[in-house]
Scaffold this motif. Structure first.
Motif: not given
Length: 151
Positions: A59-82
């Motif tokens: 439960n301590s990490l479960n609350k962060h999973k959606g935001k972590l997935a979103d962050s990784l997706e944003k990171l990869n969008t930045k990387i793909a655009e370079k």
């Protein structure tokens, strides 16, 4: 040994699975030879794996999973655009999934993402960006990509 001959075979129900990142193509001749002889399947970063299955029992990490997935997706969008990186340099979901074994459960989301960035993602991106001759440009690019992950 049979009839004085050594025999080796792979049974029909055994599959040999090898992995290779597309950025490993610096060994062009080897890569080309392997691709001619075997079936290849590309695996994309799987954000839904993080959103839907990660940390179900924690439960301590479960609350962060959606935001972590979103962050990784944003990171990869930045990387793909370079232009000097692109989609082949995207970061896989394993970099997020690995945090379960790293005892980060007591961290808040900001500190958790900072730890993932500093210990896992940043060193990898520094290797990718090593080819940029201008160190100020390299740091600026790294910071821009980091902002995509942290925000």
């Amino acid at each position: 040994e049979e009839d004085g001959q050594d025999w080796f075979f792979v049974p029909h129900n055994v599959y040999i699975i090898g992995t290779m990142n597309t950025i490993d193509r610096s060994v062009d001749i080897f890569d080309f030879a392997m691709r001619r002889r075997f079936e290849w399947q590309e695996f994309e970063p799987n954000y839904d794996l993080i959103r839907n299955f990660m940390f179900k029992d924690d439960n301590s990490l479960n609350k962060h999973k959606g935001k972590l997935a979103d962050s990784l997706e944003k990171l990869n969008t930045k990387i793909a655009e370079k232009a000097f990186l692109g989609p082949d340099y995207r970061i896989g979901h394993a970099y997020i999934l690995a945090i379960k074994t790293m005892r980060y459960t007591s961290l808040n989301l900001k500190d958790l993402k900072e730890r993932i960035w500093e210990w896992s993602i940043k060193p990898l991106l520094q290797e990718y960006l090593r080819g940029l001759a201008d160190s100020r440009k390299r740091e600026a690019e790294l910071n821009e990509i980091k902002n995509g992950f942290m925000n």
